[in-house]
Every structure is written in C-alpha cells, then in structure tokens.
Design an enzyme around this catalytic site. Structure first.
Site, mmCIF file in Angstrom:
data_model
loop_
_atom_site.group_PDB
_atom_site.id
_atom_site.type_symbol
_atom_site.label_atom_id
_atom_site.label_comp_id
_atom_site.label_asym_id
_atom_site.label_seq_id
_atom_site.Cartn_x
_atom_site.Cartn_y
_atom_site.Cartn_z
ATOM 1 C CB VAL A 122 -0.881 0.030 1.158
ATOM 2 C CG1 VAL A 122 -1.591 0.837 1.170
ATOM 3 C CG2 VAL A 122 -1.845 -0.852 1.434
ATOM 4 C CB CYS A 123 1.143 4.233 0.001
ATOM 5 S SG CYS A 123 1.399 6.118 -0.695
ATOM 6 C CB SER A 124 5.703 3.814 0.914
ATOM 7 O OG SER A 124 5.073 4.627 1.583
#
Length: 324
Positions: free
Chosen positions: A106-108
């Site tokens: 998720v994301c970074s």
C-alpha cells in the site's frame, strides 16, 4: 486461497494504511456472512515499532509468522523511499513468492517489494508523489503512476492511502466473489466505485448529487440506461433549458451528462457480466450500447479489457462468451 493474512510492519509505519489492512482482513464479520481470515500483524524490527503519528505499536509476532501466510501486505511508512531494509525481511518476502503466496503493498510499501526484487519486470504502482523515485531506484520495475492499483498475479501494488482499500476489495472479490466484496464495501461505508486508472471490480454506485436540481433526473437516467437520451430530452425531464441543465449537471456531478451516462452503462455491464449468464449481445442491449461491438469498444476504453475477459475473471474459463 486467501485464508491466512499477515501484515508486515517496519519502523515508522503509517497508521492509516495499516488500519485499512486490519479493517478488511483482520475483523471477524462472520455474523454477516463475510469471510474470516487467520490474521496477524508482524514486526520486522523488534516487538515495539514507532508510527509516524507519534505512538507505538507492539506485536508478539515475528518474521517466522510470514511463512504460513497466503497474503503478506506491506503498508506505507516514513522514509521508505530512501532507507535500506533488513535482509531477513527481503528474504521472507522472496520465499513467500517462491512458495506461491501473494504479496501486496500500500502506497510507499512498494519500496519494500522493490528492494526484495519482486517488482523487477512487473507492472506496479505507488503514490503519484513517489512514482518517479520508485522508477529511479528500481529501473527494472514497470512503474505506472496513473493507476489506483496493479495486480500482477502474485504481486499487487496500490497507490496512496484509500487506493489500498480498492486493492483489498479487489482481492476479496477474486477470492470470495462480488457479493462478499460488495457487502464488505457497504459495511465499511466506502464508495462502491472510484473512477480513474485501474479497473475496479465493484458494484456500480447509485447516483449522488449535492443538490436537488438534477437529482431526480439522475435517478431517472440510472433506471433507463437502455434508452437513447439527449441533453434536450434530459433538460425537458428536469424542466430546464438545455444550456441551464448542462451547466447545473456539470456543477453538481463534476462531469457531463454524456460521460456520466457512459460510466453508468459500463458499470451496469460489469455487474451483469459478473452476476448473470446473459450473452454480451443481450447485455449490450440492456445497457444502452446497442451492439456487442459498441459495448466492447467502450469496455476496452474504460477498463482496458474485453467483456469476455472481464467475465472470465469472475465466472471462470467456462463462462458464457456470447461475443468477443
């Protein structure tokens, strides 16, 4: 198979992205007929971890818990773009993929998967602010900055914050079917669909508007998607001039009548392909596209896949084809 889920935490994890994974996979909603997972939060760096919000998280589970997971999810964290990761963490992720498990970011969190070499040669995404840096750090990754999530089979990556919800619902839908994913979305009180980027296999939304001027017309349009509509006809339905109607529609929905109608028709086609055995020709008629060729054209433009390929995703290889 999606029975055993582990969330891998590193220091300075972001609580929201962690919360998304806990909400989707970690809560027992069996009383509502929803699937239950063997769920664990795993620490990669000691029993107590800091969050970027200033509080700490403790968990009894270490890296050995990853060896039994069907899915390992990595939420976002601070400074993930530049930091190095413990080799035992990267080894655990590689072992998981080697034995057939899936990994998700998720994301970074995508930087962790990249450091393990799991993005090499694969399409992937992350928050648009990190996409260029992800591509620089992992040049063999095929970074797509303009999508909400990418499913590459064993490796799933999602963009920032709420895009993780979309990716999680996608996995639930793959594992348990559209009814479970849609019920979970309703339970979480999240939008059933968000436009843009990667196709999202979720139930079509009901018309929404912040005012009353076009609300009734939206409901009428949603109930008559199989019919031809012009701005002049819709304006008459709303008791406005065509120019006023078009302006009010844009103000209250953020799009034009044509684009709104096209999106609703595609969403209805998705729903019918998922849940019925009707042929593509029949679905084209019910959704106002008229012909299978017209439906296919708009489906490819909107979702980058064909109606038959979409149906096979949810109904299996023996699903009724009808038309390409």
């Amino acid at each position: 198979m999606l029975k055993n889920v582990a969330v891998l935490l590193l220091d300075e994890v972001h609580p929201f992205e962690l919360g998304v994974l806990c909400e989707v996979f970690g809560l027992d909603r069996s009383d509502q007929g929803l699937p239950v997972h063997d769920f664990a939060v795993v620490s990669a760096e000691g029993p107590v971890l800091r969050t970027h919000a200033g509080f700490t998280i403790s968990t009894p589970h270490g890296l050995d818990r990853l060896d039994e997971a069907d899915l390992i999810a990595v939420p976002a964290g601070s400074n993930f773009r530049d930091r190095e990761y413990p080799e035992e963490v990267l080894d655990a992720l590689r072992r998981a993929v080697d034995r057939g498990a899936r990994v998700m970011s998720v994301c970074s969190g995508a930087y962790v998967l990249g450091a393990a070499g799991l993005l090499d040669g694969r399409r992937c995404t992350t928050h648009w602010r990190h996409a260029a840096a992800l591509a620089r750090r992992f040049p063999r990754a095929v970074v797509q900055p303009d999508v909400l999530y990418v499913d590459e089979g064993q490796v799933i990556t999602s963009a920032g914050t709420a895009a993780g919800i979309d990716a999680c619902l996608h996995l639930v839908r793959q594992a348990y079917g559209p009814d479970a994913a849609n019920a979970l979305a309703r339970r979480m009180v999240v939008p059933p669909h968000r436009d843009g980027g990667q196709a999202q296999y979720i139930e079509r939304p009901l018309p929404r508007t912040s005012c009353d001027t076009v609300g009734e017309t939206l409901v009428w349009m949603e109930r008559h998607l199989d019919q031809e509509m012009t701005v002049e006809q819709l304006a008459a339905q709303a008791h406005m001039s065509p120019r006023t109607f078009a302006r009010r529609f844009q103000q209250e929905t953020g799009t034009t009548p044509y684009r709104w109608l096209l999106r609703q028709r595609v969403l209805l086609a998705q729903h019918l392909l998922e849940t019925s055995d009707e042929t593509v020709d029949t679905i084209a008629g019910r959704t106002g596209f008229g012909t299978a060729a017209a439906l296919r054209h708009q489906f490819v433009r909107s979702l980058d896949t064909t109606p038959n390929a979409y149906r096979r995703t949810f109904r299996g290889p023996n699903a009724i084809a009808g038309a390409a």
